[in-house]
Structure formats: structure tokens, C-alpha cells
Design a protein around this motif. Structure first.
Motif, PDB file in Angstrom:
ATOM      1  N   UNK A 151      44.208  39.141  54.173  1.00 43.35           N
ATOM      2  CA  UNK A 151      45.524  39.782  54.250  1.00 43.35           C
ATOM      3  C   UNK A 151      46.681  38.806  54.110  1.00 43.35           C
ATOM      4  N   UNK A 152      46.398  37.509  54.256  1.00 40.99           N
ATOM      5  CA  UNK A 152      47.466  36.515  54.150  1.00 40.99           C
ATOM      6  C   UNK A 152      47.631  35.981  52.733  1.00 40.99           C
ATOM      7  N   UNK A 153      46.740  36.373  51.826  1.00 40.54           N
ATOM      8  CA  UNK A 153      46.755  35.823  50.470  1.00 40.54           C
ATOM      9  C   UNK A 153      47.377  36.812  49.487  1.00 40.54           C
ATOM     10  N   UNK A 154      47.767  36.285  48.336  1.00 36.09           N
ATOM     11  CA  UNK A 154      48.195  37.128  47.221  1.00 36.09           C
ATOM     12  C   UNK A 154      46.933  37.600  46.510  1.00 36.09           C
ATOM     13  N   UNK A 155      46.296  38.618  47.065  1.00 30.71           N
ATOM     14  CA  UNK A 155      44.992  39.028  46.569  1.00 30.71           C
ATOM     15  C   UNK A 155      45.078  39.552  45.138  1.00 30.71           C
ATOM     16  N   UNK A 156      46.127  40.287  44.823  1.00 29.37           N
ATOM     17  CA  UNK A 156      46.268  40.795  43.454  1.00 29.37           C
ATOM     18  C   UNK A 156      46.383  39.637  42.471  1.00 29.37           C
ATOM     19  N   UNK A 157      47.146  38.611  42.820  1.00 25.19           N
ATOM     20  CA  UNK A 157      47.250  37.440  41.959  1.00 25.19           C
ATOM     21  C   UNK A 157      45.918  36.738  41.781  1.00 25.19           C
ATOM     22  N   UNK A 158      45.137  36.660  42.850  1.00 27.49           N
ATOM     23  CA  UNK A 158      43.812  36.041  42.761  1.00 27.49           C
ATOM     24  C   UNK A 158      42.900  36.869  41.859  1.00 27.49           C
ATOM     25  N   UNK A 159      42.974  38.184  41.991  1.00 28.67           N
ATOM     26  CA  UNK A 159      42.167  39.041  41.122  1.00 28.67           C
ATOM     27  C   UNK A 159      42.589  38.873  39.657  1.00 28.67           C
ATOM     28  N   UNK A 160      43.896  38.730  39.429  1.00 32.91           N
ATOM     29  CA  UNK A 160      44.368  38.508  38.061  1.00 32.91           C
ATOM     30  C   UNK A 160      43.763  37.220  37.490  1.00 32.91           C
ATOM     31  N   UNK A 161      43.729  36.170  38.312  1.00 33.47           N
ATOM     32  CA  UNK A 161      43.095  34.917  37.868  1.00 33.47           C
ATOM     33  C   UNK A 161      41.666  35.164  37.411  1.00 33.47           C
ATOM     34  N   UNK A 162      40.930  35.946  38.201  1.00 30.68           N
ATOM     35  CA  UNK A 162      39.522  36.181  37.899  1.00 30.68           C
ATOM     36  C   UNK A 162      39.353  37.018  36.640  1.00 30.68           C
ATOM     37  N   UNK A 163      40.179  38.043  36.480  1.00 28.97           N
ATOM     38  CA  UNK A 163      40.097  38.881  35.284  1.00 28.97           C
ATOM     39  C   UNK A 163      40.416  38.055  34.043  1.00 28.97           C
ATOM     40  N   UNK A 164      41.474  37.282  34.100  1.00 31.05           N
ATOM     41  CA  UNK A 164      41.857  36.471  32.941  1.00 31.05           C
ATOM     42  C   UNK A 164      40.780  35.449  32.608  1.00 31.05           C
ATOM     43  N   UNK A 165      40.148  34.874  33.630  1.00 33.68           N
ATOM     44  CA  UNK A 165      39.082  33.903  33.372  1.00 33.68           C
ATOM     45  C   UNK A 165      37.881  34.574  32.725  1.00 33.68           C
ATOM     46  N   UNK A 166      37.545  35.790  33.169  1.00 34.73           N
ATOM     47  CA  UNK A 166      36.416  36.507  32.578  1.00 34.73           C
ATOM     48  C   UNK A 166      36.696  36.849  31.113  1.00 34.73           C
ATOM     49  N   UNK A 167      37.919  37.269  30.821  1.00 36.87           N
ATOM     50  CA  UNK A 167      38.288  37.568  29.437  1.00 36.87           C
ATOM     51  C   UNK A 167      38.219  36.302  28.593  1.00 36.87           C
ATOM     52  N   UNK A 168      38.763  35.194  29.121  1.00 37.60           N
ATOM     53  CA  UNK A 168      38.747  33.936  28.384  1.00 37.60           C
ATOM     54  C   UNK A 168      37.327  33.449  28.128  1.00 37.60           C
ATOM     55  N   UNK A 169      36.415  33.769  29.039  1.00 39.74           N
ATOM     56  CA  UNK A 169      35.020  33.339  28.876  1.00 39.74           C
ATOM     57  C   UNK A 169      34.262  34.217  27.887  1.00 39.74           C
ATOM     58  N   UNK A 170      34.890  35.297  27.433  1.00 38.17           N
ATOM     59  CA  UNK A 170      34.245  36.163  26.455  1.00 38.17           C
ATOM     60  C   UNK A 170      33.414  37.284  27.025  1.00 38.17           C
ATOM     61  N   UNK A 171      33.612  37.600  28.312  1.00 36.93           N
ATOM     62  CA  UNK A 171      32.843  38.695  28.912  1.00 36.93           C
ATOM     63  C   UNK A 171      33.143  40.004  28.182  1.00 36.93           C
ATOM     64  N   UNK A 172      32.100  40.777  27.963  1.00 43.67           N
ATOM     65  CA  UNK A 172      32.271  42.066  27.289  1.00 43.67           C
ATOM     66  C   UNK A 172      32.630  43.178  28.257  1.00 43.67           C
ATOM     67  N   UNK A 173      32.256  43.016  29.516  1.00 41.79           N
ATOM     68  CA  UNK A 173      32.594  44.022  30.527  1.00 41.79           C
ATOM     69  C   UNK A 173      32.837  43.329  31.864  1.00 41.79           C
ATOM     70  N   UNK A 174      33.870  43.813  32.564  1.00 38.71           N
ATOM     71  CA  UNK A 174      34.172  43.341  33.912  1.00 38.71           C
ATOM     72  C   UNK A 174      33.960  44.499  34.872  1.00 38.71           C
ATOM     73  N   UNK A 175      33.177  44.258  35.905  1.00 38.50           N
ATOM     74  CA  UNK A 175      32.995  45.240  36.972  1.00 38.50           C
ATOM     75  C   UNK A 175      33.696  44.712  38.213  1.00 38.50           C
ATOM     76  N   UNK A 176      34.345  45.612  38.923  1.00 38.91           N
ATOM     77  CA  UNK A 176      35.172  45.226  40.066  1.00 38.91           C
ATOM     78  C   UNK A 176      34.857  46.126  41.257  1.00 38.91           C
TER      79      UNK A 176
END
Length: 284
Positions: free
Chosen positions: A77-102
Motif C-alpha cells: 500500500x505504500x508503493x506506486x503499484x500501478x507504476x510498478x505494474x507498468x514497468x512489468x508490462x513494458x518489460x514483457x512487451x520489450x522481451x517479445x512476449x505474445x501474451x501477458x496474464x495478470x
């Protein structure tokens, strides 16, 4: 390759265990903060790499070669969780993942008073705009029942704020269903709700518990402000207590009342019920 984040946590770790029963270990990778805690997976042939949502560069390496990435949602609750999730999504896209499950949450729609819902709504929007296939696993409440019921086994009383119907779902069932999806058993685009088939209230749970224990378990409704004060007295920070209270408010407004058949379809059996879960706790 299937890459799972949070694989040393409860849901992520259980998902990996179910994956290992369905696909070869060399098709599974995990992204973890501390690779040392995942040595048991490396010993079984799983690719273990360090990855942290706070450090996007580590994620890009951890996700390299992934066709699918499972992002287990953060909950600090003390973190910018949405920003952290954005980091993860962008990294998965950059890595060439065809599907992201959340791992999202049941009832993650505007108007839900449970504040973490806002995180899931925002993250699903990020996924929607990411340009790759995505699945939001809107899981039913799968935390330990004692977290929401309180110490009823000791007191014989479920003394909590006013609630509403909730399909309390077994984390083990959620993990197994997630593994089925990742292993190719079934594909979903966008949100999919995974819940136990029946929503129950605390009144229902008190009746179930009474039948299992052979003693009367009473349901007592505690005033919201009194409940918050009691939580603070027991050492819970007031901000956290008020955040937790929004979950009960969401339940009483029916935000978690809906159920669906998908979890049972994925498992090929009926999911565990509240009675099943209580019975297990009573024998341990």
C-alpha cells in the motif's frame, strides 16, 4: 517459454508447481527478487532469473525468450503499484512476449469502494493499450479465511462489519486454473472471472461452521468505526484498517456477489467450498 513472476510467493509458487505437472521444466522460467529462494525450482530444471518490478532492466532479462508472462500483482500500500505494474508490462512487451496474464481481482470495475480495485482497473487499462494479447484473471477472494472471519475458532463468534455475498475461493484452485491456462488448456482475451461457484455471507459461514464443529458459532455485526478502533487497538495502522474496511463495504454493496462456471471448467471438477476449507482447518 512461460515466465512466472512472484514464484517464491504463495500464488506464484503454487502456479509453478502445477505447471511442472503439465509442461517440461525447461519451458518454465521464473522471475524472482531473490534467486536463492528459488533454488528448489532451479534444481528441477526451471530457469531462475532475478527480476524486480522496481528494476525494469532486471525484468527485461528475466522475461527474455518468454512467449507468455504471468504478472502476479503487487500489494504494497505504500508503493506506486500501478507504476510498478507498468514497468512489468513494458518489460514483457520489450522481451517479445505474445501474451501477458495478470492476477487481477473479482469486481475490478469503476465504483467498487475497495480501494485496491483502482490498482487493478488501472493495470488492466495499461494491458489494454500494450499492443499484445492479454488476460486479466479476476480472481475471487482467496486469502486465508481467518483474515476475514477473525478468531472465530477460539471465540465461537464471527464479529466483523456488515458484509455481503462473496464467493470465497481456494488459492490452490486459482493456482491450478492459472497453470491450465498458461499450459494452453484454454485461452481468454481480456478479463475472465475465476471464483468458487457459490457466494456466501458471514451468516452462511456461521451456519456452516456450526454444523462442522457441533457448537453454535454466532454472527455478530460490528459497527464500522468500532471495528476500525478495535483493529487499531490490536496494532493495525489506522490507514490500513480503513483500507480493509472498504473490502467489507464493497461486499455489502454486492461488488463480489457474482459467480461463474469458468474455474470449475478449467479444473474439471468442482472447486473447493467454504465448508471444505473450514473442515481442513479444523483438522490441522
Amino acid at each position: 517459454m512461460i515466465v512466472v513472476t512472484g514464484a517464491t510467493g504463495g500464488l506464484g509458487g503454487a502456479t509453478v508447481e502445477h505447471l511442472l505437472r503439465r509442461v517440461p521444466a525447461d519451458r518454465i522460467g521464473v522471475s524472482v527478487r531473490d534467486p536463492g529462494r528459488a533454488r528448489h525450482l532451479a534444481d528441477r530444471g526451471v530457469r531462475v532469473r532475478r527480476g524486480s518490478y522496481e528494476e525494469p532492466a532486471t525484468l527485461r532479462e528475466a522475461f527474455a525468450g518468454a512467449e507468455q508472462v504471468l504478472l502476479v500483482s503487487g500489494n504494497d500500500p505504500a508503493a506506486d503499484v500501478v507504476g510498478l505494474h507498468r514497468n512489468a508490462v513494458e518489460a514483457a512487451v520489450a522481451a517479445g512476449a505474445r501474451r501477458i496474464l495478470y492476477t487481477s481481482q473479482q469486481g475490478a470495475v469503476p465504483g467498487n469502494p475497495y480501494r485496491p480495485s483502482d490498482i487493478h482497473i488501472a493495470t488492466e487499462a495499461i494491458l489494454r493499450d500494450a499492443g499484445v494479447a492479454w488476460t486479466a484473471l479476476r480472481n475471487g477472494a482467496y486469502g486465508p479465511l481467518d483474515q476475514v472471519l477473525g478468531p472465530w475458532r477460539r471465540t465461537g463468534v464471527i464479529a466483523q462489519p456488515q458484509d455481503g455475498p462473496v464467493p470465497y475461493t481456494d488459492r490452490a484452485d486459482v493456482a491450478e486454473a492459472t497453470a491450465v491456462i498458461l499450459a494452453g488448456g484454454r485461452s481468454f482475451d481480456g478479463p475472465v472471472t475465476l471464483t468458487a461457484p457459490t457466494a456466501v455471507t458471514f451468516d452462511d459461514v456461521a451456519q456452516i461452521a456450526s454444523g462442522l464443529t457441533g457448537r453454535t458459532v454466532e454472527r455478530v455485526v460490528v459497527d464500522d468505526e468500532r471495528w476500525v478502533a478495535d483493529q487499531v487497538t490490536n496494532g493495525v495502522p489506522v490507514q490500513l484498517a480503513r483500507l480493509l474496511l472498504t473490502w467489507y463495504r464493497a461486499a455489502r454493496e454486492g461488488c463480489f456477489a457474482a459467480t461463474g462456471p469458468v474455474l470449475a471448467e478449467l479444473l474439471g471438477r468442482e472447486p473447493h467450498t467454504v465448508a471444505d476449507r473450514l473442515a481442513v482447518h479444523l483438522t490441522t
